[in-house]
Write a protein that holds these residues in place. Structure first.
Motif, PDB file in Angstrom:
ATOM      1  N   PHE A 131       0.833  -1.196   0.000  1.00 27.47           N
ATOM      2  CA  PHE A 131       0.000   0.000   0.000  1.00 27.47           C
ATOM      3  C   PHE A 131       0.878   1.261   0.000  1.00 27.47           C
ATOM      4  N   TYR A 132       1.915   1.258   0.821  1.00 30.49           N
ATOM      5  CA  TYR A 132       2.855   2.384   0.871  1.00 30.49           C
ATOM      6  C   TYR A 132       3.493   2.601  -0.504  1.00 30.49           C
ATOM      7  N   SER A 133       3.820   1.514  -1.200  1.00 28.35           N
ATOM      8  CA  SER A 133       4.421   1.651  -2.532  1.00 28.35           C
ATOM      9  C   SER A 133       3.412   2.244  -3.517  1.00 28.35           C
ATOM     10  N   TRP A 134       2.143   1.913  -3.352  1.00 29.07           N
ATOM     11  CA  TRP A 134       1.104   2.494  -4.200  1.00 29.07           C
ATOM     12  C   TRP A 134       0.999   4.002  -3.955  1.00 29.07           C
ATOM     13  N   VAL A 135       1.056   4.409  -2.692  1.00 27.33           N
ATOM     14  CA  VAL A 135       1.034   5.833  -2.348  1.00 27.33           C
ATOM     15  C   VAL A 135       2.207   6.540  -3.030  1.00 27.33           C
ATOM     16  N   MET A 136       3.391   5.936  -2.955  1.00 26.96           N
ATOM     17  CA  MET A 136       4.588   6.521  -3.558  1.00 26.96           C
ATOM     18  C   MET A 136       4.420   6.665  -5.077  1.00 26.96           C
ATOM     19  N   LEU A 137       3.954   5.606  -5.750  1.00 26.95           N
ATOM     20  CA  LEU A 137       3.777   5.678  -7.204  1.00 26.95           C
ATOM     21  C   LEU A 137       2.736   6.716  -7.591  1.00 26.95           C
ATOM     22  N   TRP A 140      13.168   0.667   0.745  1.00 23.58           N
ATOM     23  CA  TRP A 140      13.204   0.908  -0.697  1.00 23.58           C
ATOM     24  C   TRP A 140      12.172   1.956  -1.111  1.00 23.58           C
ATOM     25  N   VAL A 141      10.940   1.815  -0.625  1.00 23.87           N
ATOM     26  CA  VAL A 141       9.890   2.762  -1.016  1.00 23.87           C
ATOM     27  C   VAL A 141      10.248   4.170  -0.547  1.00 23.87           C
ATOM     28  N   THR A 142      10.692   4.309   0.686  1.00 23.44           N
ATOM     29  CA  THR A 142      11.067   5.624   1.208  1.00 23.44           C
ATOM     30  C   THR A 142      12.206   6.223   0.386  1.00 23.44           C
ATOM     31  N   SER A 143      13.134   5.387  -0.034  1.00 26.01           N
ATOM     32  CA  SER A 143      14.259   5.883  -0.831  1.00 26.01           C
ATOM     33  C   SER A 143      13.804   6.444  -2.168  1.00 26.01           C
ATOM     34  N   ARG A 144      12.695   5.934  -2.693  1.00 22.05           N
ATOM     35  CA  ARG A 144      12.214   6.445  -3.977  1.00 22.05           C
ATOM     36  C   ARG A 144      11.690   7.870  -3.835  1.00 22.05           C
ATOM     37  N   PHE A 145      11.168   8.219  -2.659  1.00 21.14           N
ATOM     38  CA  PHE A 145      10.815   9.619  -2.400  1.00 21.14           C
ATOM     39  C   PHE A 145      12.082  10.468  -2.390  1.00 21.14           C
ATOM     40  N   SER A 146      13.098  10.015  -1.667  1.00 20.18           N
ATOM     41  CA  SER A 146      14.365  10.764  -1.598  1.00 20.18           C
ATOM     42  C   SER A 146      14.984  10.911  -2.980  1.00 20.18           C
ATOM     43  N   TYR A 147      14.949   9.838  -3.751  1.00 19.85           N
ATOM     44  CA  TYR A 147      15.457   9.835  -5.120  1.00 19.85           C
ATOM     45  C   TYR A 147      14.740  10.905  -5.940  1.00 19.85           C
ATOM     46  N   ALA A 148      13.405  10.885  -5.856  1.00 19.13           N
ATOM     47  CA  ALA A 148      12.599  11.824  -6.638  1.00 19.13           C
ATOM     48  C   ALA A 148      12.842  13.264  -6.193  1.00 19.13           C
ATOM     49  N   TRP A 149      12.847  13.512  -4.903  1.00 23.19           N
ATOM     50  CA  TRP A 149      13.044  14.880  -4.422  1.00 23.19           C
ATOM     51  C   TRP A 149      14.405  15.419  -4.835  1.00 23.19           C
ATOM     52  N   GLY A 150      15.414  14.565  -4.846  1.00 21.85           N
ATOM     53  CA  GLY A 150      16.714  14.991  -5.340  1.00 21.85           C
ATOM     54  C   GLY A 150      16.658  15.324  -6.825  1.00 21.85           C
ATOM     55  N   TYR A 151      15.998  14.471  -7.582  1.00 21.96           N
ATOM     56  CA  TYR A 151      15.873  14.663  -9.031  1.00 21.96           C
ATOM     57  C   TYR A 151      15.073  15.924  -9.339  1.00 21.96           C
ATOM     58  N   TYR A 152      14.039  16.199  -8.544  1.00 21.28           N
ATOM     59  CA  TYR A 152      13.166  17.346  -8.789  1.00 21.28           C
ATOM     60  C   TYR A 152      13.908  18.685  -8.752  1.00 21.28           C
ATOM     61  N   THR A 153      15.107  18.717  -8.193  1.00 15.14           N
ATOM     62  CA  THR A 153      15.876  19.959  -8.145  1.00 15.14           C
ATOM     63  C   THR A 153      16.352  20.374  -9.530  1.00 15.14           C
TER      64      THR A 153
END
Length: 140
Positions: free
Chosen positions: A19-25, A93-106
């Motif tokens: 469910f958390y991964s669905w929220v992330m996607l 892993w799911v939490t890291s995808r948020f960090s990955y995205a926020w870094g990329y969003y810069t």
């Protein structure tokens, strides 16, 4: 026999991890939709010739979708035998995808590496899956 009788008792944690991964996607997809509007990138165009930040936002989502099917398979195999460990690794892993995205969003692609800690979760479930395979084969 019902599925509740077959799955390990702590598999509920795994379901919450899915469910958390669905929220992330969903979050990543919504961010791409908003960026399309902001940077005027019409469908079906995948990338902008003019807007590097849009491309970074889109790539964060696309890259996650590229690895997601493999993660789901290994997450599920690992969770069938090691539900708690797989859930912890999955949340990493799911939490890291948020960090990955926020870094990329810069707009600076190098900052996507803020999510590199996700490899702990990703490779962790792969290792657990290999362990399950070896157990099924009677090797360990």
């Amino acid at each position: 026999m019902e599925i509740i009788d077959v799955l390990p008792p702590r598999f509920g944690y795994v379901i919450f991890t899915y469910f958390y991964s669905w929220v992330m996607l969903t979050y990543l997809g919504v961010k791409v939709g908003a960026a399309r509007k902001k940077y005027d990138v019409k469908y079906p165009t995948m990338y902008s010739d003019k807007e590097q930040v849009f491309n970074c936002i889109q790539r964060a989502h696309q890259n996650t979708l590229e690895v997601y099917p493999q993660w789901l398979v290994f997450q599920t195999i690992a969770a069938l035998v090691y539900p708690t460990a797989a859930s912890v690794l999955g949340v990493i892993w799911v939490t890291s995808r948020f960090s990955y995205a926020w870094g990329y969003y810069t707009g600076d692609p190098a900052k996507r590496m803020h999510g590199a800690y996700g490899y702990i979760g990703y490779f962790g479930v792969i290792i657990l899956s290999i362990t399950v395979a070896l157990q099924l084969l009677g090797i360990i």
